[in-house]
Enzyme design. Structure first.
Site, PDB file in Angstrom:
ATOM      1  N   GLY A 292      52.281  22.004  36.742  1.00 21.26           N
ATOM      2  CA  GLY A 292      53.739  20.910  36.218  1.00 21.26           C
ATOM      3  C   GLY A 292      53.817  19.570  36.270  1.00 21.26           C
ATOM      4  O   GLY A 292      53.077  19.061  36.738  1.00 21.26           O
TER       5      GLY A 292
ATOM      6  N   PHE B  37      55.466  17.892  38.482  1.00 23.83           N
ATOM      7  CA  PHE B  37      55.941  17.476  39.702  1.00 23.83           C
ATOM      8  C   PHE B  37      54.582  17.669  40.628  1.00 23.83           C
ATOM      9  O   PHE B  37      54.709  18.050  41.545  1.00 23.83           O
ATOM     10  CB  PHE B  37      56.799  17.263  40.515  1.00 23.83           C
ATOM     11  CG  PHE B  37      57.959  17.001  39.110  1.00 23.83           C
ATOM     12  CD1 PHE B  37      57.600  15.797  39.495  1.00 23.83           C
ATOM     13  CD2 PHE B  37      59.080  17.963  38.722  1.00 23.83           C
ATOM     14  CE1 PHE B  37      58.913  15.691  38.609  1.00 23.83           C
ATOM     15  CE2 PHE B  37      59.787  17.567  37.656  1.00 23.83           C
ATOM     16  CZ  PHE B  37      59.772  16.152  37.724  1.00 23.83           C
TER      17      PHE B  37
ATOM     18  N   LYS C 113      53.430  26.420  45.046  1.00 27.01           N
ATOM     19  CA  LYS C 113      53.772  24.787  44.204  1.00 27.01           C
ATOM     20  C   LYS C 113      53.442  23.357  45.434  1.00 27.01           C
ATOM     21  O   LYS C 113      54.301  23.147  45.866  1.00 27.01           O
ATOM     22  CB  LYS C 113      54.994  24.846  43.659  1.00 27.01           C
ATOM     23  CG  LYS C 113      54.599  23.660  42.083  1.00 27.01           C
ATOM     24  CD  LYS C 113      56.577  23.921  41.495  1.00 27.01           C
ATOM     25  CE  LYS C 113      57.456  23.445  42.004  1.00 27.01           C
ATOM     26  NZ  LYS C 113      58.826  24.117  41.168  1.00 27.01           N
TER      27      LYS C 113
ATOM     28  N   ASP D 270      68.231  23.397  33.404  1.00 29.14           N
ATOM     29  CA  ASP D 270      66.667  23.794  33.015  1.00 29.14           C
ATOM     30  C   ASP D 270      66.263  24.737  32.459  1.00 29.14           C
ATOM     31  O   ASP D 270      65.302  24.723  33.147  1.00 29.14           O
ATOM     32  CB  ASP D 270      65.680  22.590  33.951  1.00 29.14           C
ATOM     33  CG  ASP D 270      64.739  22.075  33.408  1.00 29.14           C
ATOM     34  OD1 ASP D 270      64.487  22.052  31.968  1.00 29.14           O
ATOM     35  OD2 ASP D 270      63.244  21.571  33.685  1.00 29.14           O
TER      36      ASP D 270
END
Ligand SMILES: *[C@@H]1O[C@H](CO)[C@@H](O)[C@H](O)[C@H]1NC(C)=O
Ligand SMILES: *[C@@H]1O[C@H](CO)[C@@H](O)[C@H](O)[C@H]1NC(C)=O
Ligand SMILES: *[C@@H]1O[C@H](CO)[C@@H](O)[C@H](O)[C@H]1NC(C)=O
Ligand SMILES: *[C@@H]1O[C@H](CO)[C@@H](O)[C@H](O)[C@H]1NC(C)=O
Ligand SMILES: *[C@@H]1O[C@H](CO)[C@@H](O)[C@H](O)[C@H]1NC(C)=O
Ligand SMILES: *[C@@H]1O[C@H](CO)[C@@H](O)[C@H](O)[C@H]1NC(C)=O
Ligand SMILES: *[C@@H]1O[C@H](CO)[C@@H](O)[C@H](O)[C@H]1NC(C)=O
Ligand SMILES: *[C@@H]1O[C@H](CO)[C@@H](O)[C@H](O)[C@H]1NC(C)=O
Ligand SMILES: *[C@@H]1O[C@H](CO)[C@@H](O)[C@H](O)[C@H]1NC(C)=O
Length: 883
Positions: A585, A587, A603, A701
């Protein structure tokens, strides 16, 4: 230093004694009140004389237990709602089910007065459950004293279950249940519900307990015991002469206050926690009751455990000020001190205090759709089992013959239903098809008649179906036979003389099922907390008072739960040295891993990302307090210097965009029904953020790559890095730097910077168009046409059929599609005021799904007459017009 200790027995009260005067009851608003007198004969109701509250019998809320009444001499000393009670000699768990407005803040109170109603003179102890969770443990310590448990709770469903649970220490019973709606902007917690620890009228100079009508919310305010070292101040205050705040403590309570006799003393108090891990919220209410001379001031600071906490406070004359903890108090030590400031000429006063314990109700109740279906099945058949309370939760009270899936904080789903040898008659009820997650269904050895209905084949997860030993007729649906042949379904249909396994049999309809009342066990609910507050009065030592100004918000740390924190070396182990990458992604990178046997996605934030760090924090903060089955759940996080990672549940089927963009193979193509279910899931997740969270949260988002799908294609909203939490006291919007993804970004927000929930509604509309059309949000081939412009254009041409993803080959219900398009176009209205709320969107999408399911139930291949779409009125605004 002089120390004194007073234990206040806070559940003990005797209301108004024999003074029950027939005061003419002035009509006051009781809307939002539900007042239930447990054990009162069926169909009866009355208006309680001292309060004017109207109580009704509990008979419509429960079908177990027996009604009992107290001796006349006890009745004389108590308000009428305590005269009767319902006792539960049978069954382990007996539950009330009370319909309410979901997601509304309620004060819920359960009251108990034993009164030796059974002549046994044995004081019972039992548990009180709220839904699937333990609310309190009730311990009767004196037969002739009434006690009560109170909780401030926002029920997630449209009903609450209050259960009395037998713990082998006597027969559970309950005297009264009362629910009162509270204002959303009061008693706000970061997470959990608030159980009353104590609520005191500190300056009380009578022995009176106040409730409704003195208190518009009907809270019980108990008098504090008299103390020699306090001076009592009082003035006459009517509700009209008191300037109120949101908390609205009653004028009768606020008209008295306590202050130290020694004018230089501080007002100190502490309480002893139930256990070291308990967490608290405290609310203190102040009003100046004296008219101060020009040369007098009353100003004081608050300290907690010796550190400055709040202040200075100058109580205003006849005006309520409430000082409360904005975040949870924990740590096992709660020493408050109210001490006057240097310039103050008068000592501190305090009028009233409330202390609550946080109850984290982590166990979700069973999925509402499953509950509705199984409850109706229960009502239809005589099931000689103890089917009480929530079907799946807590797991210790799982209904006989049922099993469920338990997936973290998600609502449990019914996966297993065994109704064999239960004497069932009539046809197989269509309600079974609502239990969509069923894997195992056993209806064998009953007297079921009629055909094997088609809807059984819509149960996609079904792996075992037992129908043998019934009187079923007709043919078995082809799909079931095929699944059985393919080995994905174990099907047993023997000993049904009229049933044949070929399609040549004629269907014979038989009698409609006869409803039979189910026998169920009893329910019990109760909770008692024994709390004590210790008041200490000590001489003020001016040198000992140190003001610490560290923080306004001493416990308001953002990462509250240490339990879910993982170290970097944990992560190495979980991911097997970051072996498998499953995504990348903006980030950072997402890795696959295992915690025990559970798959997880991790993540990792790339260290260079400054913005990423803020989003990391935002996401942890949010996901730690927000739980919903349509939001990805955070299992844990790692925050070790530059190594920052978030651990989520693993979503096997990736993100929605992959399935829409055509990367998925034909076999995996999402059907129209699948698409609607995914849209509903996503809409419910958003609806929860907007309406179920206080204060509301705007996701900011919403897009197809942020909709993740689990192994059952259940959709969950992910990536909360941009989410904004509205300030608790704020208006309806916040101003922010515009963020989001092009194509999904609300044009109004882009222009005005005013962020509201309606910005998410716009993005959701774009997402829905994507789901319907299977087209990218911005077409690259033509000159950057936005999906909403394209759909408007097609609608204007009257070409509705070609709006739908052509890969579905028209296998859709036209009404259903129409409804979905209409919702989507309303969501993308340029003017945010014209966009519907997410609650409306959820309802409408469900109607769209119902329409599609109705078509399917008519039989595969058969299509309902198509509706003339052009004749339907299209009232919503179309998308952006071309410039
Ligand atoms: C309660 O009221 C319902 C409808 O008003 C009536 O049918 C029923 O017979 C009543 N039951 C009793 C016990 O009075
Ligand atoms: C129970 O409460 C009553 C009423 O306050 C009191 O008179 C009695 O002494 C109490 N009994 C016990 C055993 O504490
Ligand atoms: C309050 O109760 C105590 C003991 O129960 C009694 O001594 C006192 O007189 C009462 N006070 C009032 C104002 O009724
Ligand atoms: C305030 O002024 C009054 C006279 O006006 C005086 O009696 C009193 O002592 C003063 N109080 C203080 C705290 O200075
Ligand atoms: C009370 O708090 C104020 C504001 O933080 C501070 O200025 C003052 O020194 C404090 N006074 C005392 C006596 O603690
Ligand atoms: C306290 O009094 C002093 C002197 O009278 C004054 O300078 C100061 O501003 C006052 N402080 C507050 C908080 O009122
Ligand atoms: C429910 O299913 C789980 C997992 O398959 C199993 O371990 C458990 O024993 C089952 N419980 C009952 C009551 O059948
Ligand atoms: C079938 O059900 C009856 C009761 O309905 C029971 O007595 C009998 O044992 C059951 N037979 C089997 C094979 O389960
Ligand atoms: C089965 O159904 C038929 C009619 O469809 C009826 O005549 C017969 O008695 C039933 N048998 C049993 C065992 O219920």
């Amino acid at each position: 230093m002089q120390k004194m200790r007073v234990i206040w027995e806070h559940f003990i009260f005797s209301l108004f004694g024999g003074l029950a005067l027939a005061i003419l009851v002035q009509a006051q608003d009781q809307s939002g009140f539900i007042s239930i007198d447990c054990g009162l004969p069926k169909n009866s109701s009355y208006i309680e004389q001292t309060t004017g509250l109207s109580y009704i019998s509990d008979a419509t809320f429960i079908d177990t237990g027996v009604s009992k009444s107290l001796l006349p001499e006890l009745k004389a000393t108590y308000q009428q709602q305590l005269w009767y009670l319902r006792s539960f000699p049978q069954g382990i768990r007996n539950c009330y089910r009370i319909n309410i407005a979901s997601r509304t803040k309620y004060l819920i109170r359960a009251s108990f007065l034993y009164g030796n109603y059974d002549g046994q003179n044995e004081l019972p102890e039992f548990d009180l459950h709220l839904g699937a969770n333990l609310w309190d443990s009730v311990k009767i310590t004196n037969a002739s004293l009434s006690i009560s448990s109170e909780i401030i709770h926002v029920p997630p469903l449209d009903h609450v279950r209050i259960c009395l649970v037998n713990t082998d220490s006597g027969t559970p019973f309950i005297s009264a249940i009362e629910l009162r709606t509270l204002k959303d902007n009061t008693y706000i917690t970061k997470s959990g519900s608030l159980s009353r620890f104590l609520r005191l009228d500190i300056g009380s100079i009578s022995n009176q307990t106040y409730r409704y009508k003195d208190d518009v919310y009907d809270r019980y305010w108990m008098p504090n015991a008299y103390r020699k070292d306090w001076k009592y101040i009082s003035t006459s205050l009517t509700p009209d002469s008191l300037q109120q705040n949101y908390y609205q403590p009653p004028a009768a309570v606020m008209s008295t206050a306590a202050t130290p006799v020694d004018p230089t003393a501080a007002f100190d108090f502490f309480w002893e926690p139930d256990d070291a891990t308990s967490q608290y919220y405290v609310y203190m209410h102040f009003t100046e009751l004296e008219v101060l001379a020009a040369n007098e001031t009353r100003a004081f600071n608050f300290s907690l455990n010796g550190k400055y906490w709040y202040g200075p406070l100058i109580p205003e004359y006849k005006s309520v000020t409430t000082v409360f903890s904005p975040s949870v108090l924990s740590g096992g030590q709660y020493q408050f001190s109210l001490h006057m400031t240097e310039n103050s000429t008068l000592p501190p006063i305090i009028n009233a205090i409330e202390i609550y314990t946080v109850k984290d109700f982590l166990q979700s109740e069973t999925d509402q759709g499953d509950v509705d279906a199984i409850t109706k099945i229960k009502a239809m058949y005589e099931v000689t089992r103890n089917w009480q309370g929530d079907p799946c939760a807590p797991v210790a009270y799982l209904w006989d013959g049922l099993n469920c899936s338990y997936d973290g904080y998600d609502a449990p789903r019914i996966t297993y239903l065994d109704l064999s040898s239960s004497g069932l008659t009539g046809e197989i009820p269509p309600l079974i098809s609502k239990l969509i997650m069923l894997q195992y269904l056993d209806l064998s050895n009953n007297s079921l008649a009629g055909p094997v209905p088609d809807f059984i084949s819509h149960l996609q997860s079904l792996t075992v179906l037992k129908l043998e030993n019934n009187n079923l007729t007709g043919s078995i649906p082809i799909e079931l036979i095929e699944r059985s042949k393919a080995g994905s379904l174990s099907l047993s249909t023997g000993k049904n003389p009229g049933l044949c396994a070929s399609t040549s049999c004629k269907n014979k309809k038989s009698n409609i099922v006869t409803p039979v009342v189910t026998s169920v066990g009893g329910l019990v609910i109760l909770l008692i907390i024994s709390a004590a507050i210790f008041w200490i009065l000590k001489k003020r030592n001016p040198h000992a008072v140190t003001a610490f100004k560290e923080s306004d918000n001493p416990n308001g740390t953002s990462l509250e739960s240490k339990k879910r924190q993982y170290t970097y070396s944990n992560l190495l182990k979980i991911t097997n040295n970051f072996e498998r990458i499953i995504g990348k992604g903006g980030f950072g990178t997402v890795y696959h891993g295992y915690i025990d046997d559970t798959q997880v996605a991790i993540k990792m934030l790339s260290p260079s990302s400054v913005q990423g760090y803020q989003q990391f924090q935002a996401e942890v903060k949010l996901l730690m307090r927000v739980h919903h089955r349509n939001l990805t759940s955070l299992i844990g996080y790692c925050n070790e210097e530059t190594n920052m990672g978030l651990i989520y549940e693993y979503m096997e089927n990736g993100n929605l965009e992959e399935h829409l963009s055509g990367e998925a193979s034909e076999a995996k193509l999402l059907s129209w029904e699948d698409r609607l279910r995914i849209a509903i899931d996503a809409a419910q997740g958003l609806e929860y953020l907007h309406n179920g969270c206080k204060p509301p949260i705007v996701h900011r988002d919403v897009k197809s790559t942020n909709i993740l799908l689990n192994e059952n294609f259940q959709a969950k909203l992910a990536d909360f890095g941009l989410s904004k939490i509205f300030p608790a006291d704020g208006g309806t919007h916040v101003s922010t730097i515009v963020a989001g993804t092009p194509g999904y970004l609300d044009p109004e927000y882009y222009i005005s910077n005013r962020l509201t929930e309606k910005s998410d509604v716009y993005s959701f509309g774009v997402l829905l168009l994507e789901i319907i059309t299977g087209q990218p949000v911005i077409t690259r081939t033509q000159e950057n046409t936005h999906i909403s412009q394209w759909v408007s254009f097609m609608l204007a041409k009257g070409d509705i059929k070609n709006i739908v993803d052509s890969r579905l080959h028209g296998d859709v219900d036209n009404n259903s599609v129409w409804k979905a398009v209409e919702i989507a176009m309303a969501c993308v209205s340029q003017n945010s005021a014209k966009r519907p709320t997410m609650s409306v969107v959820v309802t409408e999408l469900k109607e769209s799904l119902a329409s599609e399911l109705a078509r399917k139930n008519l039989g595969e291949g058969e299509t309902k007459d198509s509706v003339d779409l052009a004749s339907l009125s299209f009232t919503t605004e179309f998308g952006p017009t071309a410039r």
